[in-house]
Design a protein around this motif. Structure first.
Motif, short mmCIF file in Angstrom:
data_model
loop_
_atom_site.label_atom_id
_atom_site.label_comp_id
_atom_site.label_asym_id
_atom_site.label_seq_id
_atom_site.Cartn_x
_atom_site.Cartn_y
_atom_site.Cartn_z
N VAL A 172 -64.45 -30.14 -20.52
CA VAL A 172 -63.29 -29.70 -21.33
C VAL A 172 -62.08 -29.84 -20.62
CG1 VAL A 172 -64.63 -27.77 -22.22
CG2 VAL A 172 -63.41 -27.46 -20.16
N PRO A 173 -60.71 -29.93 -21.37
CA PRO A 173 -59.28 -30.28 -20.81
C PRO A 173 -59.22 -29.62 -19.42
CG PRO A 173 -59.37 -29.63 -23.02
CD PRO A 173 -60.71 -29.33 -22.90
N GLY A 174 -58.97 -30.96 -18.53
CA GLY A 174 -58.75 -30.62 -17.29
C GLY A 174 -60.02 -30.66 -16.28
N ASP A 175 -61.16 -30.66 -16.97
CA ASP A 175 -62.28 -30.89 -15.98
C ASP A 175 -62.26 -32.31 -15.27
OD1 ASP A 175 -63.35 -28.55 -16.54
OD2 ASP A 175 -65.03 -29.18 -17.91
N LYS A 176 -63.05 -32.45 -14.09
CA LYS A 176 -63.15 -33.56 -13.34
C LYS A 176 -64.84 -33.62 -13.44
CE LYS A 176 -62.81 -36.16 -9.03
NZ LYS A 176 -62.56 -35.95 -7.67
N ILE A 177 -65.21 -34.81 -14.13
CA ILE A 177 -66.44 -35.15 -14.50
C ILE A 177 -67.21 -36.24 -13.64
CG2 ILE A 177 -68.38 -35.54 -16.30
CD1 ILE A 177 -66.98 -32.85 -16.48
N THR A 178 -68.24 -36.14 -12.91
CA THR A 178 -68.63 -37.25 -12.19
C THR A 178 -70.12 -37.31 -12.49
OG1 THR A 178 -67.34 -37.08 -10.01
CG2 THR A 178 -69.29 -38.09 -9.61
N TYR A 179 -70.76 -38.59 -12.79
CA TYR A 179 -71.99 -38.67 -13.02
C TYR A 179 -72.41 -39.87 -12.37
CZ TYR A 179 -76.03 -39.61 -16.09
OH TYR A 179 -77.41 -39.83 -16.61
N THR A 185 -71.81 -33.88 -11.67
CA THR A 185 -70.95 -32.91 -11.07
C THR A 185 -69.88 -32.45 -11.88
OG1 THR A 185 -71.83 -33.86 -8.87
CG2 THR A 185 -69.88 -32.66 -8.83
N VAL A 186 -69.47 -31.16 -12.00
CA VAL A 186 -68.27 -30.66 -12.68
C VAL A 186 -67.39 -29.92 -11.90
CG1 VAL A 186 -67.70 -29.32 -14.66
CG2 VAL A 186 -69.76 -30.61 -14.97
N ASN A 187 -66.09 -30.46 -11.77
CA ASN A 187 -65.18 -29.84 -11.06
C ASN A 187 -65.66 -29.46 -9.45
OD1 ASN A 187 -63.39 -29.71 -13.10
ND2 ASN A 187 -64.22 -27.88 -13.76
N GLY A 188 -66.31 -30.60 -8.97
CA GLY A 188 -66.94 -30.22 -7.68
C GLY A 188 -68.07 -29.76 -7.30
N GLN A 189 -68.67 -29.18 -8.50
CA GLN A 189 -69.95 -28.43 -8.55
C GLN A 189 -71.08 -29.19 -9.09
OE1 GLN A 189 -70.29 -25.34 -6.78
NE2 GLN A 189 -68.03 -25.60 -6.22
N PRO A 190 -72.06 -29.53 -8.15
CA PRO A 190 -73.30 -30.21 -8.71
C PRO A 190 -74.05 -29.50 -9.48
CG PRO A 190 -72.90 -30.52 -6.03
CD PRO A 190 -72.00 -29.58 -6.56
N VAL A 191 -74.41 -29.80 -10.65
CA VAL A 191 -75.36 -29.34 -11.59
C VAL A 191 -76.72 -29.36 -11.08
CG1 VAL A 191 -75.93 -29.34 -14.20
CG2 VAL A 191 -73.67 -29.90 -13.44
N ALA A 192 -77.16 -28.29 -11.28
CA ALA A 192 -78.86 -28.05 -10.82
C ALA A 192 -79.61 -28.66 -11.91
CB ALA A 192 -79.37 -26.77 -10.52
N ASP A 250 -73.34 -47.31 -10.29
CA ASP A 250 -74.29 -46.19 -10.48
C ASP A 250 -73.39 -44.93 -10.39
OD1 ASP A 250 -76.80 -47.34 -9.84
OD2 ASP A 250 -76.00 -47.88 -7.87
N LYS A 251 -72.14 -45.09 -10.54
CA LYS A 251 -71.24 -43.78 -10.80
C LYS A 251 -70.22 -43.94 -11.64
CE LYS A 251 -68.52 -41.11 -7.64
NZ LYS A 251 -68.13 -40.88 -6.05
N PHE A 252 -69.50 -43.04 -12.31
CA PHE A 252 -68.38 -43.04 -12.89
C PHE A 252 -67.68 -41.48 -12.67
CE2 PHE A 252 -70.68 -41.40 -16.77
CZ PHE A 252 -69.81 -40.35 -17.03
N THR A 253 -66.36 -41.36 -12.63
CA THR A 253 -65.61 -40.13 -12.61
C THR A 253 -64.57 -40.23 -13.46
OG1 THR A 253 -66.14 -39.84 -10.24
CG2 THR A 253 -64.35 -38.64 -11.10
N ASN A 260 -58.66 -33.01 -25.18
CA ASN A 260 -59.55 -33.70 -25.36
C ASN A 260 -60.86 -33.36 -24.86
OD1 ASN A 260 -58.69 -36.95 -26.27
ND2 ASN A 260 -56.97 -35.82 -25.15
N TYR A 261 -61.85 -33.92 -24.99
CA TYR A 261 -63.38 -33.30 -24.79
C TYR A 261 -64.12 -34.77 -24.32
CZ TYR A 261 -61.81 -29.03 -26.52
OH TYR A 261 -61.07 -27.74 -26.82
N PHE A 262 -65.07 -34.40 -23.35
CA PHE A 262 -65.95 -35.38 -22.65
C PHE A 262 -67.24 -35.11 -23.44
CE2 PHE A 262 -68.65 -37.67 -19.75
CZ PHE A 262 -68.00 -38.86 -19.64
#
Length: 306
Positions: A172-179, A185-192, A250-253, A260-262
């Protein structure tokens, strides 16, 4: 594979049909019906005068009442085009209001949201959870709520507004998404992630790795293919706010811009989504997918969407 739902703008067609039949219905109620009534009154007055003259001359006329009623009915009868328009208008208007402000049906034609949604699923999309919007223009006029991470959302494809797509809201707006290495990983927190039994792809007769992706408040199943890289750099397009994203093999952020939305498909290695064509602006939102109401090839599919 892209998740195209519908080509063309059925809402616009429905709106035009409603306007045309509505104008004809109003024209008949306020103008044509009165004109027919005036003609009928004049014809009946002439009929009565002629009958009275015959009676005065001592001539008996048969079937006076039946002939008078038939004459009146024939003059008051609506033209076929007016009759059909008057019959269709309330039905078209009801359908237009329901699908514009409450729920709209869609059909899933491809596999980018497997295993959550299968090809052939007929789904209902909630149109009011994310705000009331003007039909056709899709302009929000009443704020109700905003998409949340994990929602399955239908939206206008940013590259072609005539097409409706469906994906899952990841950022969602403002989020930092890493794949990275097929993990979020969403806002520095890895998804389990919890491994599940391999998923049988009936379309390609192959097994894919299946996981429970524990996005906060919205756990859901996803698929991965071992032979496919996390991102195909050659498929990445130029899109608005492209500078908010960085890519490697192997990665994008990405940092999701305001408004906007991802979006990503649950069939991660078989989905063209925000990794490739960018963010979804708020004005492109159609609604939240909430229910599978039918799949003619698999009746067990009926139920809620998670």
């Amino acid at each position: 594979m892209n998740m195209q739902l519908i080509l063309g703008n059925f809402a616009l067609i429905l709106f035009v049909a409603m306007v045309i039949t509505g104008v004809i219905w109003c024209l008949d109620v306020f103008v044509l019906a009165k004109q027919r009534r005036a003609r009928a009154n004049a014809a009946l007055a002439e009929y009565d005068a002629r009958y009275a003259k015959l009676s005065a001359d001592g001539i008996k006329a048969d079937n006076n009442h039946g002939g008078r009623a038939a004459l009146e009915a024939s003059i008051l009868r609506q033209p076929t085009w007016v009759e059909y328009s008057g019959s269709f208008f309330p039905v078209i208007a009801l359908v237009f209001v329901l699908r514009s402000f409450l729920f709209e049906p869609f059909k899933i034609p491809s596999s980018s949201m497997v295993p959550t949604l299968l090809v052939g699923d007929l789904i209902l999309v909630n149109k009011f959870d994310y705000g009331i919007r003007l039909p056709v223009l899709n302009k929000k006029i009443v704020q109700v709520g905003n998409p949340q991470r994990g929602d399955v959302m239908v939206f206008k494809y940013p590259k072609d507004m005539s097409q409706d797509y469906i994906k899952r809201v990841i950022g969602v707006p403002g989020d930092k998404i890493t794949y990275e290495n097929k993990r979020l990983t969403v806002n520095g927190q890895p998804v389990a992630y919890e491994p599940l039994d391999d998923y049988l792809d009936d379309e390609h007769l192959a097994y894919n790795k299946q996981f429970l992706e524990k996005l906060p408040n919205a756990p859901h199943r996803i698929l991965n293919m071992d032979a496919v890289r996390p991102i195909n750099l050659g498929a990445v397009e130029d899109f608005p706010h492209h500078e908010s994203c960085t890519y490697s093999y192997d990665k994008f952020t990405c940092i999701v811009p305001e408004g906007n939305y991802f979006m990503m498909g649950d069939n991660r290695d078989n989905s063209a989504d925000s990794r490739y064509w960018g963010f979804v602006p708020d004005q492109n939102i159609v609604g939240k997918a909430v229910f599978v109401w039918m799949n003619f090839g698999n009746l067990k599919r009926i139920g809620g969407i998670h």
